[in-house]
Design a protein around this motif. Sequence first.
Motif, PDB file in Angstrom:
ATOM      1  N   SER A  37       0.811  -1.215   0.000  1.00  0.00           N
ATOM      2  CA  SER A  37       0.000   0.000   0.000  1.00  0.00           C
ATOM      3  C   SER A  37       0.846   1.267   0.000  1.00  0.00           C
ATOM      4  CB  SER A  37      -0.931   0.008   1.213  1.00  0.00           C
ATOM      5  OG  SER A  37      -0.180  -0.068   2.400  1.00  0.00           O
ATOM      6  N   ASP A  38       2.158   1.109   0.002  1.00  0.00           N
ATOM      7  CA  ASP A  38       3.048   2.270  -0.060  1.00  0.00           C
ATOM      8  C   ASP A  38       4.219   1.948  -0.979  1.00  0.00           C
ATOM      9  OD1 ASP A  38       4.847   0.705   1.432  1.00  0.00           O
ATOM     10  OD2 ASP A  38       4.138   1.519   3.312  1.00  0.00           O
ATOM     11  N   GLY A  39       5.076   2.907  -1.177  1.00  0.00           N
ATOM     12  CA  GLY A  39       6.171   2.742  -2.118  1.00  0.00           C
ATOM     13  C   GLY A  39       7.437   2.159  -1.540  1.00  0.00           C
ATOM     14  N   VAL A  40       7.359   1.540  -0.361  1.00  0.00           N
ATOM     15  CA  VAL A  40       8.560   1.014   0.283  1.00  0.00           C
ATOM     16  C   VAL A  40       9.170  -0.131  -0.512  1.00  0.00           C
ATOM     17  CG1 VAL A  40       9.460  -0.121   2.348  1.00  0.00           C
ATOM     18  CG2 VAL A  40       7.870   1.761   2.570  1.00  0.00           C
ATOM     19  N   MET A  41       8.345  -1.115  -0.888  1.00  0.00           N
ATOM     20  CA  MET A  41       8.864  -2.262  -1.618  1.00  0.00           C
ATOM     21  C   MET A  41       7.878  -2.657  -2.720  1.00  0.00           C
ATOM     22  SD  MET A  41      10.079  -6.017  -0.308  1.00  0.00           S
ATOM     23  CE  MET A  41      11.430  -5.336   0.613  1.00  0.00           C
ATOM     24  N   PRO A  42       8.351  -2.744  -3.941  1.00  0.00           N
ATOM     25  CA  PRO A  42       7.457  -3.156  -5.032  1.00  0.00           C
ATOM     26  C   PRO A  42       7.230  -4.671  -5.024  1.00  0.00           C
ATOM     27  CG  PRO A  42       9.662  -2.813  -5.879  1.00  0.00           C
ATOM     28  CD  PRO A  42       9.687  -2.413  -4.422  1.00  0.00           C
ATOM     29  N   VAL A  43       6.176  -5.089  -5.712  1.00  0.00           N
ATOM     30  CA  VAL A  43       5.966  -6.513  -5.961  1.00  0.00           C
ATOM     31  C   VAL A  43       6.695  -6.832  -7.256  1.00  0.00           C
ATOM     32  CG1 VAL A  43       4.283  -8.306  -6.516  1.00  0.00           C
ATOM     33  CG2 VAL A  43       3.720  -6.558  -4.821  1.00  0.00           C
ATOM     34  N   VAL A  44       7.532  -7.863  -7.239  1.00  0.00           N
ATOM     35  CA  VAL A  44       8.316  -8.229  -8.419  1.00  0.00           C
ATOM     36  C   VAL A  44       8.166  -9.720  -8.684  1.00  0.00           C
ATOM     37  CG1 VAL A  44      10.621  -8.307  -9.434  1.00  0.00           C
ATOM     38  CG2 VAL A  44       9.986  -6.395  -7.959  1.00  0.00           C
ATOM     39  N   CYS A  45       7.871 -10.064  -9.931  1.00  0.00           N
ATOM     40  CA  CYS A  45       7.853 -11.455 -10.379  1.00  0.00           C
ATOM     41  C   CYS A  45       8.899 -11.558 -11.485  1.00  0.00           C
ATOM     42  CB  CYS A  45       6.465 -11.842 -10.904  1.00  0.00           C
ATOM     43  SG  CYS A  45       6.381 -13.555 -11.446  1.00  0.00           S
ATOM     44  N   ILE A  90       5.153  -4.222  -9.835  1.00  0.00           N
ATOM     45  CA  ILE A  90       4.093  -3.319  -9.381  1.00  0.00           C
ATOM     46  C   ILE A  90       4.722  -2.345  -8.403  1.00  0.00           C
ATOM     47  CG2 ILE A  90       1.879  -3.103  -8.218  1.00  0.00           C
ATOM     48  CD1 ILE A  90       1.291  -5.998  -9.034  1.00  0.00           C
ATOM     49  N   GLU A  91       4.704  -1.074  -8.772  1.00  0.00           N
ATOM     50  CA  GLU A  91       5.257  -0.019  -7.929  1.00  0.00           C
ATOM     51  C   GLU A  91       4.136   0.917  -7.495  1.00  0.00           C
ATOM     52  OE1 GLU A  91       9.679   0.722  -9.739  1.00  0.00           O
ATOM     53  OE2 GLU A  91       8.025   1.810 -10.659  1.00  0.00           O
ATOM     54  N   ILE A  92       4.289   1.505  -6.310  1.00  0.00           N
ATOM     55  CA  ILE A  92       3.322   2.488  -5.835  1.00  0.00           C
ATOM     56  C   ILE A  92       4.032   3.815  -5.681  1.00  0.00           C
ATOM     57  CG2 ILE A  92       1.791   3.162  -3.960  1.00  0.00           C
ATOM     58  CD1 ILE A  92       1.133   0.266  -3.554  1.00  0.00           C
ATOM     59  N   GLU A  93       3.424   4.849  -6.253  1.00  0.00           N
ATOM     60  CA  GLU A  93       3.955   6.206  -6.160  1.00  0.00           C
ATOM     61  C   GLU A  93       2.941   7.087  -5.452  1.00  0.00           C
ATOM     62  OE1 GLU A  93       4.803   7.508 -10.107  1.00  0.00           O
ATOM     63  OE2 GLU A  93       6.385   6.043 -10.405  1.00  0.00           O
ATOM     64  N   GLY A  94       3.432   8.083  -4.756  1.00  0.00           N
ATOM     65  CA  GLY A  94       2.561   9.062  -4.128  1.00  0.00           C
ATOM     66  C   GLY A  94       2.003   8.669  -2.787  1.00  0.00           C
ATOM     67  N   ALA A  95       2.407   7.549  -2.240  1.00  0.00           N
ATOM     68  CA  ALA A  95       1.922   7.120  -0.935  1.00  0.00           C
ATOM     69  C   ALA A  95       2.955   7.461   0.130  1.00  0.00           C
ATOM     70  CB  ALA A  95       1.649   5.622  -0.916  1.00  0.00           C
ATOM     71  N   GLU A  96       2.471   7.773   1.299  1.00  0.00           N
ATOM     72  CA  GLU A  96       3.382   8.035   2.397  1.00  0.00           C
ATOM     73  C   GLU A  96       3.807   6.710   3.004  1.00  0.00           C
ATOM     74  OE1 GLU A  96       1.996  10.909   5.165  1.00  0.00           O
ATOM     75  OE2 GLU A  96       1.136  12.147   3.579  1.00  0.00           O
ATOM     76  N   ALA A  97       5.088   6.486   3.044  1.00  0.00           N
ATOM     77  CA  ALA A  97       5.612   5.229   3.577  1.00  0.00           C
ATOM     78  C   ALA A  97       5.592   5.253   5.092  1.00  0.00           C
ATOM     79  CB  ALA A  97       7.028   4.993   3.073  1.00  0.00           C
ATOM     80  N   GLU A  98       5.211   4.137   5.688  1.00  0.00           N
ATOM     81  CA  GLU A  98       5.220   3.997   7.128  1.00  0.00           C
ATOM     82  C   GLU A  98       6.514   3.327   7.552  1.00  0.00           C
ATOM     83  OE1 GLU A  98       1.764   2.129   8.686  1.00  0.00           O
ATOM     84  OE2 GLU A  98       0.440   3.218   7.349  1.00  0.00           O
ATOM     85  N   ALA A  99       7.083   3.790   8.631  1.00  0.00           N
ATOM     86  CA  ALA A  99       8.305   3.197   9.144  1.00  0.00           C
ATOM     87  C   ALA A  99       8.008   1.853   9.788  1.00  0.00           C
ATOM     88  CB  ALA A  99       8.968   4.130  10.143  1.00  0.00           C
ATOM     89  N   ASP A 100       8.856   0.886   9.546  1.00  0.00           N
ATOM     90  CA  ASP A 100       8.669  -0.407  10.193  1.00  0.00           C
ATOM     91  C   ASP A 100       9.374  -0.418  11.528  1.00  0.00           C
ATOM     92  OD1 ASP A 100      11.284  -0.492   9.432  1.00  0.00           O
ATOM     93  OD2 ASP A 100      11.155  -2.347   8.282  1.00  0.00           O
TER      94      ASP A 100
END
Length: 123
Positions: free
Chosen positions: A94-102, A109-119
């Motif tokens: 739901s954020d741009g921290v890590m894309p889904v890659v196959c 699948i990359e996400i842009e414009g989302a605020e990343a939450e710190a883990d």
Amino acid sequence: MKKKILYLILILIILILAGASYFVMNMKYEGAVAKIYSDGKLVETVELEKVSEGYEFTVECEDGENTVRVEQGKICVISASCPDKVCVNQGWISDGVMPVVCLPNKLVIEIEGAEAEADAAAR
């Protein structure tokens, strides 16, 4: 004469600061946008915050296919023809921290414009 120039500069600075504040306060958050690439080419763009009802679609490539599930604010790969299924096991993003890659099917699948939450590690 010096006081008039000083007042003029002061008024000019106040106007510039007021204009900058107005601009910053009126910027609108557009929300997260998922970009789906197949073999390096953009095949789909999804505005995640505007999704009202979940749906699925299939991205096909030379060697196989991936089925992508979209819901409000998040996206994931629910099935894939690749042997390792790393993309499926990654789950929702739901954020741009890590894309889904196959890698076998060349899907990203990359996400842009989302605020990343710190883990927990970053806190």
